[in-house]
Design a protein around this motif. Structure first.
Motif, PDB file in Angstrom:
ATOM      1  N   LYS A  65       0.853  -1.169   0.151  1.00  0.00           N
ATOM      2  CA  LYS A  65      -0.034   0.086   0.181  1.00  0.00           C
ATOM      3  C   LYS A  65       0.802   1.284  -0.027  1.00  0.00           C
ATOM      4  N   ASN A  66       1.986   1.313   0.973  1.00  0.00           N
ATOM      5  CA  ASN A  66       2.794   2.281   1.071  1.00  0.00           C
ATOM      6  C   ASN A  66       4.191   1.709   0.803  1.00  0.00           C
ATOM      7  N   LEU A  68       6.953   3.543   0.662  1.00  0.00           N
ATOM      8  CA  LEU A  68       7.982   3.928   1.325  1.00  0.00           C
ATOM      9  C   LEU A  68       8.272   3.512   2.941  1.00  0.00           C
ATOM     10  N   ARG A  77      12.929  12.607   7.421  1.00  0.00           N
ATOM     11  CA  ARG A  77      12.824  12.988   6.001  1.00  0.00           C
ATOM     12  C   ARG A  77      11.522  13.846   5.831  1.00  0.00           C
ATOM     13  N   LEU A  78      10.471  13.186   5.916  1.00  0.00           N
ATOM     14  CA  LEU A  78       9.402  13.957   5.951  1.00  0.00           C
ATOM     15  C   LEU A  78       9.103  15.421   6.446  1.00  0.00           C
ATOM     16  N   GLY A 109      -3.476  11.353   4.233  1.00  0.00           N
ATOM     17  CA  GLY A 109      -1.939  10.832   4.014  1.00  0.00           C
ATOM     18  C   GLY A 109      -0.964  11.907   4.752  1.00  0.00           C
ATOM     19  N   ASP A 150      -6.824   5.620   8.922  1.00  0.00           N
ATOM     20  CA  ASP A 150      -7.586   4.898   7.946  1.00  0.00           C
ATOM     21  C   ASP A 150      -7.089   5.057   6.468  1.00  0.00           C
ATOM     22  N   GLU A 153      -8.307   5.191   0.279  1.00  0.00           N
ATOM     23  CA  GLU A 153      -9.122   4.581  -0.856  1.00  0.00           C
ATOM     24  C   GLU A 153     -10.142   3.721  -0.343  1.00  0.00           C
ATOM     25  N   ILE A 171       1.188  11.922  -2.131  1.00  0.00           N
ATOM     26  CA  ILE A 171       0.712  10.604  -1.880  1.00  0.00           C
ATOM     27  C   ILE A 171       0.483   9.854  -3.061  1.00  0.00           C
ATOM     28  N   ILE A 175      -1.328   5.805  -4.166  1.00  0.00           N
ATOM     29  CA  ILE A 175      -2.888   5.714  -4.515  1.00  0.00           C
ATOM     30  C   ILE A 175      -3.239   5.315  -5.998  1.00  0.00           C
TER      31      ILE A 175
HETATM   32  C1  LIG Z   1       5.109  10.669   1.563  1.00  0.00           C
HETATM   33  S1  LIG Z   1       4.358  10.530   2.926  1.00  0.00           S
HETATM   34  C2  LIG Z   1       3.738  12.256   2.752  1.00  0.00           C
HETATM   35  C3  LIG Z   1       3.225  12.825   4.254  1.00  0.00           C
HETATM   36  C4  LIG Z   1       2.459  14.196   4.227  1.00  0.00           C
HETATM   37  N1  LIG Z   1       1.517  14.098   3.422  1.00  0.00           N
HETATM   38  C5  LIG Z   1       3.778  15.224   4.186  1.00  0.00           C
HETATM   39  O1  LIG Z   1       3.651  15.515   2.926  1.00  0.00           O
HETATM   40  O2  LIG Z   1       4.630  15.344   4.959  1.00  0.00           O
HETATM   41  C6  LIG Z   1       2.853   9.713   2.159  1.00  0.00           C
HETATM   42  C7  LIG Z   1       2.011   9.434   3.515  1.00  0.00           C
HETATM   43  O3  LIG Z   1       0.913   8.857   2.805  1.00  0.00           O
HETATM   44  C8  LIG Z   1       0.166   7.612   3.615  1.00  0.00           C
HETATM   45  N2  LIG Z   1      -0.565   6.788   2.983  1.00  0.00           N
HETATM   46  C9  LIG Z   1      -0.160   6.356   1.590  1.00  0.00           C
HETATM   47  N3  LIG Z   1      -1.602   5.747   1.255  1.00  0.00           N
HETATM   48  C10 LIG Z   1      -2.244   6.030   2.008  1.00  0.00           C
HETATM   49  C11 LIG Z   1      -3.953   5.811   2.075  1.00  0.00           C
HETATM   50  N4  LIG Z   1      -4.311   4.888   1.279  1.00  0.00           N
HETATM   51  N5  LIG Z   1      -4.505   6.429   3.159  1.00  0.00           N
HETATM   52  C12 LIG Z   1      -4.038   7.115   4.025  1.00  0.00           C
HETATM   53  N6  LIG Z   1      -2.850   7.613   3.886  1.00  0.00           N
HETATM   54  C13 LIG Z   1      -1.940   6.805   2.935  1.00  0.00           C
HETATM   55  C14 LIG Z   1       1.546   7.116   4.055  1.00  0.00           C
HETATM   56  O4  LIG Z   1       1.500   6.177   5.121  1.00  0.00           O
HETATM   57  C15 LIG Z   1       2.523   8.189   4.327  1.00  0.00           C
HETATM   58  O5  LIG Z   1       2.602   8.509   5.584  1.00  0.00           O
END
Ligand SMILES: C[S@@+](CC[C@H](N)C(=O)[O-])C[C@H]1O[C@@H](n2cnc3c(N)ncnc32)[C@H](O)[C@@H]1O
Length: 339
Positions: A65-66, A68, A77-78, A109, A150, A153, A171, A175
């Motif tokens: 799903k993720n 990363l 890093r975030l 996300g 949550d 999707e 994100i 997705i």
């Molecule tokens: C690259 S990080 C970006 C975090 C934040 N939006 C930022 O800009 O600092 C992507 C985040 O999206 C979350 N994520 C990925 N798919 C998701 C989903 N289907 N529903 C909710 N969160 C999701 C991941 O767990 C991760 O924490």
């Protein structure tokens, strides 16, 4: 030629700081064209995870799903990336022209929740909700900010017309079904409220031709781009985010393209600073975006992948290369009775 807003892609070539190239890097002669590398340490917490090739991944909602990691290095890093983006945008948390006293804001996300926390501080009138599939958010937060686990999707449980602003940043590689997510965003935005999408693209640019197709950094970027395209979660290009909003029914849709330099080579002080910060971010960022994507999707060997990542990091430190990538921001308004 220097312009007043050199961080926007529409403002001509980024001026290179020629003084900077005359400074002594302090490295051996072999490495004299490389930037010095450094690390940063930011607070974080430990959550459930699996280890793979030395990184920690959260898998509650499914292993891929993720792609990363969610370990401490990734959380740092975030937070650093958040700071870079803030500086590129002159301290603005969003570009959408939201009202001064919003009531409900949703960040999907949310990652470490740093954007949601900043928004809660900035808008005490608002309740800010951050949702994520990984519980990596802190527990000490402003009283008007909270987090939930949550998957965006899945069907959203929020009532129609709830939010003044829905925000989604970086994100895209997670997705698979954007139309479904956009439809939920539309349904849950108040009439007259805003949705803002922002994403980094997977493409390196240079105004002086110093980015070469066979540079190890470029090769790494292209491999990650290929992996994400293979599972139908492509990185955006100019116009992608705008189209997502328009297709979902939003109006007053605008897109801005910011330029994120890699390395402190620009003359402009903001770009110089963000370029230096980007190098720090890439120390773990290249691996974060590459390792699982390459080994799981492209079936590359982990050791070979690590070698390529190391080479790409060295290439990122090459002072002779004046590269940058794009940060795309698009926002749109849900129509109201006046439309
Ligand atoms: C690259 S990080 C970006 C975090 C934040 N939006 C930022 O800009 O600092 C992507 C985040 O999206 C979350 N994520 C990925 N798919 C998701 C989903 N289907 N529903 C909710 N969160 C999701 C991941 O767990 C991760 O924490």
């Amino acid at each position: 030629m220097s312009t007043s807003t050199p961080h926007l892609a529409s403002s001509g070539a980024i001026e290179i700081d020629s003084d900077f190239h005359q400074q002594d890097s302090g490295l051996s002669s072999d490495d004299s064209s490389l930037y010095l590398s450094s690390t940063q340490s930011l607070a974080s917490s430990i959550h459930q995870h699996i280890f793979e090739n030395g990184r920690r991944y959260h898998t509650y909602y499914g292993p891929d799903k993720n792609l990363l990691p969610t370990d401490e290095a990734e959380q740092d890093r975030l937070d650093l990336h958040n700071e870079i983006i803030l500086r590129l945008r002159d301290g603005r948390l969003c570009d959408a022209p939201i009202a001064t006293n919003p009531h409900r804001i949703l960040d999907i996300g949310t990652g470490t929740g740093i954007w949601a926390i900043d928004m809660a501080d900035k808008y005490p009138s608002a309740e800010v909700l951050g949702i994520d599939i990984s519980p990596i958010q802190p527990s000490w937060v402003p009283p008007n900010c909270r987090f939930e686990m949550d998957d965006v999707e899945l069907e959203w449980t929020h009532q129609a017309g709830t939010f003044d602003l829905i925000h989604a940043r970086n994100i895209a590689p997670s997705i698979s079904n954007w139309p479904k997510v956009m439809a939920e965003m539309y349904r849950c935005t108040k009439p007259g409220g805003w949705v803002e999408l922002s994403e980094f693209g997977a493409e390196l640019f240079s105004d002086d031709g110093t980015v070469k197709p066979d540079s190890p950094l470029n090769v790494a970027v292209q491999l990650t781009k290929k992996a994400m395209a293979a599972i139908d979660r492509p990185f955006p290009v100019a116009g992608t985010l705008k189209k997502r909003l328009e297709d979902a029914g939003f109006v007053d849709v605008h897109e801005r393209i910011y330029r994120q330099p890699i390395g402190p080579w620009p003359k402009d002080p903001v770009l110089k600073h963000t370029g230096a910060m980007a190098l720090v971010m890439l120390e773990t960022g290249i691996e974060a975006y590459s390792l699982a994507a390459w080994t799981r999707i492209l079936k590359m060997d982990p050791e070979d992948s690590k070698g390529k990542i190391k080479a790409s990091l060295k290439a990122a430190l090459d002072k002779r290369v004046h590269s940058y990538n794009h940060f795309y921001v698009a926002y749109g308004r849900r129509p109201d009775e006046q439309d």
